[in-house]
Scaffold this motif. Structure first.
Motif, PDB file in Angstrom:
ATOM      1  N   VAL A 132      14.352   6.547  10.425  1.00  0.00           N
ATOM      2  CA  VAL A 132      13.303   6.656  11.444  1.00  0.00           C
ATOM      3  C   VAL A 132      13.299   8.055  12.048  1.00  0.00           C
ATOM      4  N   ASP A 133      14.481   8.555  12.407  1.00  0.00           N
ATOM      5  CA  ASP A 133      14.565   9.893  12.997  1.00  0.00           C
ATOM      6  C   ASP A 133      14.000  10.957  12.049  1.00  0.00           C
ATOM      7  N   TRP A 134      14.278  10.783  10.752  1.00  0.00           N
ATOM      8  CA  TRP A 134      13.803  11.783   9.782  1.00  0.00           C
ATOM      9  C   TRP A 134      12.300  11.680   9.562  1.00  0.00           C
ATOM     10  N   VAL A 135      11.776  10.458   9.420  1.00  0.00           N
ATOM     11  CA  VAL A 135      10.361  10.303   9.062  1.00  0.00           C
ATOM     12  C   VAL A 135       9.437  10.709  10.214  1.00  0.00           C
ATOM     13  N   ILE A 136       9.934  10.686  11.463  1.00  0.00           N
ATOM     14  CA  ILE A 136       9.102  11.137  12.584  1.00  0.00           C
ATOM     15  C   ILE A 136       9.410  12.588  12.963  1.00  0.00           C
ATOM     16  N   SER A 137      10.369  13.195  12.266  1.00  0.00           N
ATOM     17  CA  SER A 137      10.712  14.599  12.519  1.00  0.00           C
ATOM     18  C   SER A 137       9.673  15.503  11.853  1.00  0.00           C
TER      19      SER A 137
ATOM     20  N   PRO B 197      12.647  10.495  -2.067  1.00  0.00           N
ATOM     21  CA  PRO B 197      13.557  11.509  -2.617  1.00  0.00           C
ATOM     22  C   PRO B 197      13.848  12.638  -1.627  1.00  0.00           C
ATOM     23  N   ALA B 198      12.858  13.007  -0.817  1.00  0.00           N
ATOM     24  CA  ALA B 198      13.069  14.053   0.191  1.00  0.00           C
ATOM     25  C   ALA B 198      14.033  13.561   1.266  1.00  0.00           C
ATOM     26  N   PHE B 199      13.915  12.297   1.647  1.00  0.00           N
ATOM     27  CA  PHE B 199      14.840  11.724   2.631  1.00  0.00           C
ATOM     28  C   PHE B 199      16.262  11.678   2.080  1.00  0.00           C
ATOM     29  N   LYS B 200      16.395  11.278   0.822  1.00  0.00           N
ATOM     30  CA  LYS B 200      17.736  11.230   0.224  1.00  0.00           C
ATOM     31  C   LYS B 200      18.343  12.629   0.139  1.00  0.00           C
TER      32      LYS B 200
ATOM     33  N   SER C 103       0.820  -1.214   0.000  1.00  0.00           N
ATOM     34  CA  SER C 103       0.000   0.000   0.000  1.00  0.00           C
ATOM     35  C   SER C 103       0.853   1.264   0.000  1.00  0.00           C
ATOM     36  N   THR C 104       1.965   1.260   0.716  1.00  0.00           N
ATOM     37  CA  THR C 104       2.829   2.442   0.727  1.00  0.00           C
ATOM     38  C   THR C 104       3.522   2.623  -0.619  1.00  0.00           C
ATOM     39  N   GLU C 105       3.801   1.506  -1.288  1.00  0.00           N
ATOM     40  CA  GLU C 105       4.461   1.569  -2.595  1.00  0.00           C
ATOM     41  C   GLU C 105       3.463   1.907  -3.696  1.00  0.00           C
ATOM     42  N   GLN C 106       2.345   1.156  -3.756  1.00  0.00           N
ATOM     43  CA  GLN C 106       1.408   1.317  -4.862  1.00  0.00           C
ATOM     44  C   GLN C 106       0.583   2.596  -4.760  1.00  0.00           C
ATOM     45  N   SER C 107       0.504   3.177  -3.573  1.00  0.00           N
ATOM     46  CA  SER C 107      -0.184   4.458  -3.436  1.00  0.00           C
ATOM     47  C   SER C 107       0.646   5.604  -3.987  1.00  0.00           C
ATOM     48  N   GLY C 108       1.942   5.351  -4.195  1.00  0.00           N
ATOM     49  CA  GLY C 108       2.835   6.399  -4.683  1.00  0.00           C
ATOM     50  C   GLY C 108       3.515   7.185  -3.577  1.00  0.00           C
ATOM     51  N   LEU C 109       3.249   6.829  -2.312  1.00  0.00           N
ATOM     52  CA  LEU C 109       3.826   7.593  -1.205  1.00  0.00           C
ATOM     53  C   LEU C 109       5.350   7.590  -1.240  1.00  0.00           C
ATOM     54  N   PHE C 110       5.951   6.426  -1.443  1.00  0.00           N
ATOM     55  CA  PHE C 110       7.413   6.355  -1.383  1.00  0.00           C
ATOM     56  C   PHE C 110       8.073   7.137  -2.515  1.00  0.00           C
ATOM     57  N   GLY C 111       7.394   7.215  -3.651  1.00  0.00           N
ATOM     58  CA  GLY C 111       7.920   8.022  -4.743  1.00  0.00           C
ATOM     59  C   GLY C 111       7.987   9.496  -4.384  1.00  0.00           C
ATOM     60  N   HIS C 112       7.192   9.894  -3.400  1.00  0.00           N
ATOM     61  CA  HIS C 112       7.173  11.275  -2.910  1.00  0.00           C
ATOM     62  C   HIS C 112       8.085  11.445  -1.692  1.00  0.00           C
ATOM     63  N   LEU C 113       8.078  10.453  -0.809  1.00  0.00           N
ATOM     64  CA  LEU C 113       8.766  10.556   0.482  1.00  0.00           C
ATOM     65  C   LEU C 113      10.275  10.318   0.388  1.00  0.00           C
TER      66      LEU C 113
END
Length: 305
Positions: free
Chosen positions: A277-282, A75-78, A63-73
């Motif tokens: 983890v630190d970044w995604v909950i920041s 690149p910002a983390f990188k 669901s996180t992959e097919q919803s497109g979320l990771f394609g958005h999330l």
């Protein structure tokens, strides 16, 4: 006429080694110009090597992959950390099994009970709630079983009574676990016991597949299906399907994230996983989750506290 004396090149004494001419390829052993160019052309010699990019492996849900979320999330983390993330998107149960084997650095899934068990068994030090959305019942617009409303348990009873076609993931995913919990509340089996497939109606079928394929099957057969809203909003092949049941508090869908325990698996990139983890909950990560929208509609809601 004045003659300029000729300079005679001395012959090397026997056994002497001729002095090497300076090469414009400094620091590279002399291979001969032709051989050197051939090797450079073939890629066998790299004159400057970029620093190896840090990578982590994430076991997560379809669901996180097919919803497109990771394609958005991601690149910002990188951009924030220069860390690449390799995502293995499977059902939550499979993702947890993958982490149990030490085949993932970080786990990002949506089955709170299974996640808490994973932590209790020592595979992670802590689980962090990171975001939520909700499940919805999807079905044909003419709704032959009469399910439309806000009561998911009543809707499942009607589907079973009408022997209406229903596509179940049947893949040990977070969505599959949620669906099974909902079926146990229908009183179609003894209290707290799993509902056998035959009591869910003759139209009940398990596909053993991800959310996208399950929606495709429902679209092509006019079936009902329980889906997460994120994947539904990004799903294009809707055919005659529509949202029929939503808003029931039992359809709440929480996601959690964990660093897979370095004590059990010292070979993992636990430091890189902790940075994720630190970044995604920041505040930066949480705002990136909130900013992901399709058609102006927000798919996931950050809720780390």
């Amino acid at each position: 006429m004045t003659l300029t004396p000729m300079r005679l090149r001395r012959s090397p004494s026997p056994g002497a080694i001729p002095a090497a001419r300076p090469s414009r390829f400094c620091g590279i052993p002399r291979l001969g110009r032709v051989g050197l160019h051939a090797l450079i052309g073939s890629g066998a010699i790299v004159l400057s090597v970029a620093a190896h990019a840090e990578t982590i492996t994430m076991a997560s849900t379809t669901s996180t992959e097919q919803s497109g979320l990771f394609g958005h999330l991601l690149p910002a983390f990188k951009q924030a950390t220069s860390i690449d993330v390799k995502v293995v998107a499977v059902g939550t149960g499979q993702a947890i099994d993958m982490a149990r084997r030490g085949d993932a650095d970080v786990l990002f899934v949506h089955d709170t009970a299974a996640e808490e068990k994973f932590v209790a068994e020592g595979f992670a030090a802590r689980r962090f709630p990171v975001m939520y959305n909700d499940f919805i019942l999807i079905g044909p617009k003419n709704d032959p079983a009469g399910t439309k409303g806000s009561d998911i348990v009543a809707a499942l009873r009607k589907i079973a009574a009408a022997n209406a076609p229903f596509v179940s993931r049947g893949d040990k995913s977070g969505t599959d676990a949620a669906e099974r919990r909902l079926w146990t509340q229908t009183d179609l089996a003894e209290a707290g016991q799993p509902v056998p497939g035959e009591r869910k109606g003759t139209g009940y079928k398990e596909c053993g597949c991800g959310m996208g394929p399950a929606l495709n099957i429902a679209a092509s057969t006019g079936a009902y299906v329980l889906a997460d809203r994120g994947t539904w909003l990004s799903f294009k092949n809707r055919a005659d399907l529509t949202v029929l049941v939503e808003g029931d508090k039992r359809l709440f869908n929480q996601y959690g994230v964990m660093v897979v325990g370095p004590a059990r698996f010292p070979q993992l990139n636990s430091a890189g996983a902790q940075k994720f983890v630190d970044w995604v909950i920041s505040p930066a990560g949480q705002s990136t989750i909130a900013s992901y929208k399709i058609g102006g509609e927000q798919l996931f809601f950050p809720n780390f506290k």
